[in-house]
Design an enzyme around this catalytic site. Sequence first.
Site, PDB file in Angstrom:
ATOM      1  N   ASP A   1      -8.824  -4.419   2.037  1.00 21.82           N
ATOM      2  CA  ASP A   1      -7.504  -5.047   2.048  1.00 21.82           C
ATOM      3  C   ASP A   1      -7.337  -6.016   3.213  1.00 21.82           C
ATOM      4  O   ASP A   1      -6.862  -7.140   3.027  1.00 21.82           O
ATOM      5  CB  ASP A   1      -6.444  -3.939   2.125  1.00 21.82           C
ATOM      6  CG  ASP A   1      -5.042  -4.467   2.347  1.00 21.82           C
ATOM      7  OD1 ASP A   1      -4.533  -5.158   1.442  1.00 21.82           O
ATOM      8  OD2 ASP A   1      -4.459  -4.197   3.416  1.00 21.82           O
TER       9      ASP A   1
ATOM     10  N   ASP B   1      -1.783   4.809   8.805  1.00 18.99           N
ATOM     11  CA  ASP B   1      -1.459   3.670   7.952  1.00 18.99           C
ATOM     12  C   ASP B   1      -0.952   4.178   6.590  1.00 18.99           C
ATOM     13  O   ASP B   1      -1.120   5.348   6.242  1.00 18.99           O
ATOM     14  CB  ASP B   1      -2.698   2.783   7.782  1.00 18.99           C
ATOM     15  CG  ASP B   1      -2.339   1.383   7.312  1.00 18.99           C
ATOM     16  OD1 ASP B   1      -1.149   1.012   7.346  1.00 18.99           O
ATOM     17  OD2 ASP B   1      -3.257   0.647   6.894  1.00 18.99           O
TER      18      ASP B   1
ATOM     19  N   THR C   1      -1.606   4.187   3.334  1.00 19.35           N
ATOM     20  CA  THR C   1      -2.311   4.939   2.286  1.00 19.35           C
ATOM     21  C   THR C   1      -2.510   6.410   2.654  1.00 19.35           C
ATOM     22  O   THR C   1      -2.034   7.297   1.933  1.00 19.35           O
ATOM     23  CB  THR C   1      -3.656   4.267   1.932  1.00 19.35           C
ATOM     24  OG1 THR C   1      -3.408   2.894   1.647  1.00 19.35           O
ATOM     25  CG2 THR C   1      -4.317   4.941   0.756  1.00 19.35           C
TER      26      THR C   1
ATOM     27  N   HIS D   1      -3.941  -2.008  -5.226  1.00 19.07           N
ATOM     28  CA  HIS D   1      -3.555  -3.371  -5.607  1.00 19.07           C
ATOM     29  C   HIS D   1      -4.695  -4.294  -5.225  1.00 19.07           C
ATOM     30  O   HIS D   1      -5.636  -3.854  -4.552  1.00 19.07           O
ATOM     31  CB  HIS D   1      -2.295  -3.820  -4.845  1.00 19.07           C
ATOM     32  CG  HIS D   1      -2.468  -3.643  -3.369  1.00 19.07           C
ATOM     33  ND1 HIS D   1      -3.206  -4.515  -2.601  1.00 19.07           N
ATOM     34  CD2 HIS D   1      -2.083  -2.644  -2.538  1.00 19.07           C
ATOM     35  CE1 HIS D   1      -3.252  -4.075  -1.369  1.00 19.07           C
ATOM     36  NE2 HIS D   1      -2.590  -2.925  -1.294  1.00 19.07           N
TER      37      HIS D   1
ATOM     38  N   HIS E   1      -6.434  -9.950   3.314  1.00 24.45           N
ATOM     39  CA  HIS E   1      -5.320 -10.574   4.049  1.00 24.45           C
ATOM     40  C   HIS E   1      -5.820 -11.736   4.904  1.00 24.45           C
ATOM     41  O   HIS E   1      -5.155 -12.764   5.013  1.00 24.45           O
ATOM     42  CB  HIS E   1      -4.629  -9.546   4.955  1.00 24.45           C
ATOM     43  CG  HIS E   1      -3.717  -8.610   4.232  1.00 24.45           C
ATOM     44  ND1 HIS E   1      -2.508  -9.012   3.709  1.00 24.45           N
ATOM     45  CD2 HIS E   1      -3.831  -7.294   3.926  1.00 24.45           C
ATOM     46  CE1 HIS E   1      -1.917  -7.967   3.120  1.00 24.45           C
ATOM     47  NE2 HIS E   1      -2.712  -6.921   3.231  1.00 24.45           N
TER      48      HIS E   1
ATOM     49  N   SER F   1       0.824  -1.215   0.000  1.00 27.01           N
ATOM     50  CA  SER F   1       0.000   0.000   0.000  1.00 27.01           C
ATOM     51  C   SER F   1       0.852   1.256   0.000  1.00 27.01           C
ATOM     52  O   SER F   1       0.428   2.301  -0.499  1.00 27.01           O
ATOM     53  CB  SER F   1      -0.919   0.027   1.219  1.00 27.01           C
ATOM     54  OG  SER F   1      -1.846  -1.007   1.135  1.00 27.01           O
TER      55      SER F   1
END
Length: 596
Positions: A349, A201, A203, A393, A353, A150
């Site tokens: 995301d 985080d 992003t 992504h 995960h 990210s």
Amino acid sequence: MAKDQEPLLAEERPSSERSSERNIEEEDALLTGQQKAQSRKYGWPFWREVGAFTWALLATVLVIILGVLYQHQQTAHPSESGGWEEDWKPSGKRNMIFMISDGMGPTSLSLTRSFRQTQSGLPVDDVLVMDQHLIGSSRTRSTSSLITDSAAGATAFSCGLKSYNGAISVLPDHSPCGTVLEAAKKAGYMTGLVVTTRITDATPACFAAHVNLRAEEDKIAEQMVGEYPLGRVVDLMLGGGRCHFLPNTTEGSCRQDDIDVVKMAEAKDWSFVSDRKSFDGLNLGIGVKLPLLGLFATTDIPYEVDRRQMNDVFPSLDEMAQTALNALSEATRDSDKGFFLMIEGSRIDHAGHSNDPVAQVHEVLAYDKAFASVLEFLDKDDVEGVLVGTSDHETGGVATARQLHKEYPIYRWYPDALLNSTHSAENLAAQLAHHIKFHPPLGKPAISNYVRAILLEQGLGVHDATDAEIDAILDTSDGALPTVYVFADIISRRAQVGWTTHGHSAVDVNVYTSNPKHARPLIGNHENTEIGDFIREYLDVDLEGVTKELKEKSALLANDWMGKPIADVQSLAELDHYAGDFKKRSLEDCGCGLKH
Ligand SMILES: *[C@@H]1O[C@H](CO)[C@@H](O)[C@H](O)[C@H]1NC(C)=O
Ligand SMILES: *[C@@H]1O[C@H](CO)[C@@H](O)[C@H](O)[C@H]1NC(C)=O
Ligand SMILES: [Zn+2]
Ligand SMILES: [Zn+2]
């Protein structure tokens, strides 16, 4: 209604297509300024000829005028409140809303679409709001890997430049790169960041911080409130991650030091809110004071599937997005510059995960709802604006297909298997840990019954769990799968949803916009850096100037202001190559779930 939402000429003037000739004639008279004939001095045949001739002439003129106007509509749409010049460059006051669906690949869409159709009995052609705004796709590799993280992904958006995995708006040579948000602030725009994860985080960090590695979240928190070379560049931040703003002497802190970043922020004029009640007091952004820092969770805001049962504690992505839109819109009302707002569906995301299809579909639906709110805002607002949405992504290598047996598979996946799940795998694993911790030592039958009746049947909606599955959930031996993964796998198998990794994948991701005419450079397949280029061009801001200022000012600072440098600079600029390590790695050192 925003100017760009106006229908084309043909729709604007239905009378010219549908009404009688007489109306056309009247309209022509209005358009050409010519009066209709009044005199009766000459005989009928004469007038018939003159009439026919005039009609032919006027019809021709009308066709030419309509043609010219239509051509004009096709190539430009300038307006006083902002618009598009002949060369497609925007002009005037305008807003940009950039949405990031972190980790959402194309399969997340088909997964969620089929889930929703099944859940609500909708027809096969029912689609998400996003689906109606698809314009292209983005290629996502970083400098150091074909599979980006990210940090490198967001650096491509914020700086318009490729960097290495882990980089927070820093290039492989360890120099900071100016971001679209920083440049927008310098140009007079107001700016905002809305996320569901920690605001520190990767992003969101990439828009308003510069560090060598994403893990430096304590430093990122300080930088984002304005404690860095450029001073404060963000006007509004809403999300989670409070723990990085509290000194280590406070409960709920996760800082390594005793710096009080909330205090630091308040000294820089930020208003700070941290709970649901204060959020409601923001009145969806009407009449709020900026700069505003709203951190509503210690770390990440819970997944939507869990959050909606704790709605009195945590605001939703959509509510935060609306708050930001209203607040920034109000704050720029009397300005000749609009705003730049980044809104992230951060935890699509995380669901990837965890390989958790239940968490994922609800995250995507929550993001789609926020997407719809942004469209509605643009529709109603009288300032020009554009929404561009994309992912950094894909995560999980999710597949809406899974072969569970040796035999050639039947072509099925079962969205209905996800319908009765009321919690994410993450939440169920936390419930289990809590239950074990706060209940007296339990025998195996008691704990197994708890897992079966409460967690699997009520929580996951699974009524046919095997003893082996329950044993796998309770397995705490070395090398056992994390409990979250076991819950996620139990539901994924029943839905026949496949996953290839607990990490990211290299598949191209989708690009969306509110209006393809105003995001024309993004139609088709593009490198992720071109999205950053588009934001810069749309806002018409100077990234190089910001980069220069950052470099000059950072020369005066301690050289670790961006965190510890990374040793192997070469490998950050070049792709890793296969070195025969397929059998070297075991599950224990996979770092599962740690790197997003
Ligand atoms: C808190 O941070 C200070 C440095 O700022 C450090 O000396 C101290 O050991 C930390 N305390 C804890 C409990 O981590
Ligand atoms: C979901 O729950 C309903 C009502 O309890 C039940 O009828 C249905 O069979 C369940 N679906 C699945 C896939 O378990
Ligand atoms: Zn990501
Ligand atoms: Zn991730």
